[in-house]
Scaffold this active site. Structure first.
Site, PDB file in Angstrom:
ATOM      1  CB  CYS A  81     -47.350 -44.519   3.993  1.00 46.13           C
ATOM      2  SG  CYS A  81     -46.755 -44.549   2.290  1.00 46.13           S
ATOM      3  CG  HIS A 160     -47.738 -48.449   6.110  1.00 39.60           C
ATOM      4  ND1 HIS A 160     -47.181 -47.660   5.132  1.00 39.60           N
ATOM      5  CD2 HIS A 160     -46.688 -49.016   6.761  1.00 39.60           C
ATOM      6  CE1 HIS A 160     -45.872 -47.747   5.170  1.00 39.60           C
ATOM      7  NE2 HIS A 160     -45.546 -48.559   6.158  1.00 39.60           N
TER       8      HIS A 160
END
Length: 612
Positions: A81, A160
């Protein structure tokens, strides 16, 4: 002859000169396009009907593909991610920004870590701001704008890419510092710990804590029994017992509170829910997206809708749950499909569809290690492609790529050429009329020639695939050839043997003893073997030496282009730092709290929606 040089004739002559080289940029010179980018978390390319799935219904995403261009070799720049999203935003390999792990950890797992996307990186949202576009402010659901024309950038969902640096609230890595004026979502990622009863991503830590406790206890016993008093045996033993007790106590407290610490929902700079309730979160984010588009329908906007689904722990709105062959995973995919359909229908209702680029992708392939404690499969399908998330096998990096812009892009076109997430920045800047930054190396290319059919080959001759900070594989699409060579310098050790996942560690790792190095590298031709089933050898492939030499030269050029960057995934940047922990807003003059809940006065409007 004199009549040929009259102003109308000169104007016509200039137009004829310009016609052959007209571009998407000049096409949009009078009216900037709206841009809606949608990224699903851990969605496999084999989960969608338009990519061959016939067991999960995704009619709205399939319709989007029919209305635009579908990419069949669309590649994430990293199989995890954090680095994948860094590359998506910047158009650069994440190694250039320091957003790659040096050890075991390859993505942020704490909201109170100090690493993040460096402020000197240029995102496509920053480039839009650099064109003099004004930005929007949202207060509750009220939107205030200056009277001048503006382009608003907003992100919904998962970030993130870091939050704080030195103290809680400095928000040095916040989306606001990367071109996004408005933010509603989580600064971290969605974790199993965010939903009770779904286990913990830190479950593997507990055995090590038990070892520390057991070792401390028995060593303490030996100290009490064997060391004479003058040597302080009882003091040493007591100290070891305290160390073991502290380790066990800290872990148990941390394990109990991790949801409140990590599962944080923010609106702009403020925490509004902690821990967040995931059950209606996609509906709330969809409402925020629709509200934003409605309030900005008279001016260009850029919306990045980053879904928490289908990352574990899985969830879905109760009204969309059904008993299907894929359980709650299939329900989560269907909810994402519903949200995509509602966003597109909203654009049509607002008469914006013809002037809005809609893009859908996944940050990497499906996470094949995800199985619940009850044995239920909680991951998707990567189709015919090998392995999944955390690997650079095709299943880990080949992702959906759908682009639709009815006023410009053809309907139903399929592009079977290598493309990358990194291509979004140069593509969007071309559409917005923004100049590309010339003070840094960009690795993406403008997709418009491919999308429009004006080019038949990708601008990517070579692509480099990293496993954390380690160069893992190289892809070569030679000019005047249909071959798609791919060479691996090392590959993960699958567990159990013979599988395509790393169940022992939950993700495949990038260092010994979890990898096997190859000399010579493993070579595949994806045009003949897209599943990467049978590696080629100098015996089976006459061009083996030529291919490897070309790749070696490309690697040398690529490595020479890298400039030193502060590593944002070093141990000191990924550890939990309590003083960086985001907190709920203070109430009644007291300090920020551990728990808070967002009002639900708008949620009912979402749960009753249907897509036309």
């Amino acid at each position: 002859m004199k009549g040929l040089f009259t102003p109308p004739c000169l104007l016509l002559f200039l137009l004829l000169l310009l016609l052959p080289v007209s571009s998407a940029t000049s096409f949009w010179a009078k009216e900037k396009p709206n841009i809606v980018l949608m990224m699903v978390d851990d969605l496999g390319i084999g989960d969608l009907g338009c990519y061959g799935n016939n067991t999960i219904s995704t009619p709205y995403i399939d319709r989007l593909a029919q209305m635009g261009v579908r990419l069949t070799q669309h590649l994430a720049a990293a199989p995890l991610c954090t680095p994948s999203r860094a590359a998506f935003l910047t158009g650069r390999y994440p190694v250039r920004s320091g957003m790659v792990g040096l050890g075991r950890v390859g993505a942020y797992i704490f909201s109170a870590s100090s690493g993040g996307l460096p402020s000197n990186e240029v995102t496509f949202a920053k480039l839009a701001q650099g064109q003099g576009y004004n930005t929007a402010l949202i207060e509750g659901v009220r939107l205030t704008l200056s009277s001048r024309g503006a382009t608003d950038q907003k992100t919904h969902g998962k970030w993130h890419l870091g939050l704080n640096c030195e103290r809680a609230g400095d928000h040095c890595h916040h989306p606001a510092n990367h071109g996004f004026d408005l933010f509603y979502g989580t600064p971290m990622t969605h974790l199993r710990d965010c939903i009770a009863g779904h286990g913990s991503v830190f479950a593997q830590v507990w055995p090590y804590v038990r070892y520390v406790v057991a070792a401390s206890f028995w060593t303490a016993v030996l100290c009490f029994a064997c060391l004479p008093t003058p040597f302080g045996g009882w003091r040493v033993g007591l100290g070891l017992l305290l160390i073991g007790a502290a380790a066990a106590g800290l872990y148990l407290v941390f394990d109990h509170l991790i949801g409140a610490l990590n599962c944080v929902l923010m609106r702009d700079q403020q925490v509004v829910e902690k821990p967040y309730v995931s059950e209606d979160l996609t509906a709330r984010m969809t409402w925020e997206a629709v509200d934003f588009m409605e309030r900005n329908s008279g001016k260009p906007f850029l919306l990045f809708l980053s879904f928490l689904q289908v990352h574990t722990a899985l969830f879905a709105t109760p009204t969309l749950r059904e008993s299907g062959p894929h359980g709650i995973y299939g329900d989560a995919v269907r909810e994402v499909d519903w949200a995509v359909g509602f966003v597109v229908d909203t654009l049509e209702r607002l008469n914006l569809r013809g002037n809005t680029l809609v893009y859908l992708t996944s940050d990497q392939g499906a996470h094949l290690e995800e199985v619940s404690d009850q044995g239920e499969v909680h991951h998707g399908s990567n189709g015919v492609y090998k392995a999944g998330k955390s690997t650079n096998w095709e299943g880990g990096i080949r992702v959906p790529g759908i682009l639709s812009l009815p006023g410009l892009l053809p309907r139903g076109r399929v592009v079977d050429q290598p493309t990358s997430h990194m291509d979004l920045l140069p593509t969007l800047t071309a559409l917005m009329g923004a100049p590309l930054p010339h003070d840094r190396q960009l690795d993406g290319h403008d997709l418009m020639p491919l999308l429009l059919g004006r080019a038949t080959r990708s601008s990517h001759e070579f692509l480099f695939h990293y496993c954390n900070a380690h160069l893992n594989a190289v892809r070569w699409h030679p000019p005047n050839s249909d071959a798609a060579w791919k060479a691996f310098y090392f590959t993960p050790v699958f567990t159990p043997p013979g599988g395509e996942s790393c169940t022992d560690t939950l993700v495949c790792l990038c260092h010994a003893p979890y990898v096997t190095h190859h000399d010579p590298p493993l070579l595949y031709d994806l045009s003949r073997d897209p599943s990467e089933a049978t590696p080629l050898t100098p015996t089976t492939e006459p061009r083996f030496a030529v291919v490897m030499a070309a790749m070696a030269a490309a690697v040398e050029r690529h490595l020479a282009s890298l400039e030193p960057a502060d590593n944002q995934m070093a141990l000191g940047h990924v550890l939990w730092k309590p003083w960086l922990q985001p907190s709920c807003p203070a109430r009644g003059g007291s300090g920020g709290g551990l728990f808070c809940r967002e009002e639900r006065h708008r949620v009912q409007k979402v749960t009753d929606w249907s897509v036309g």
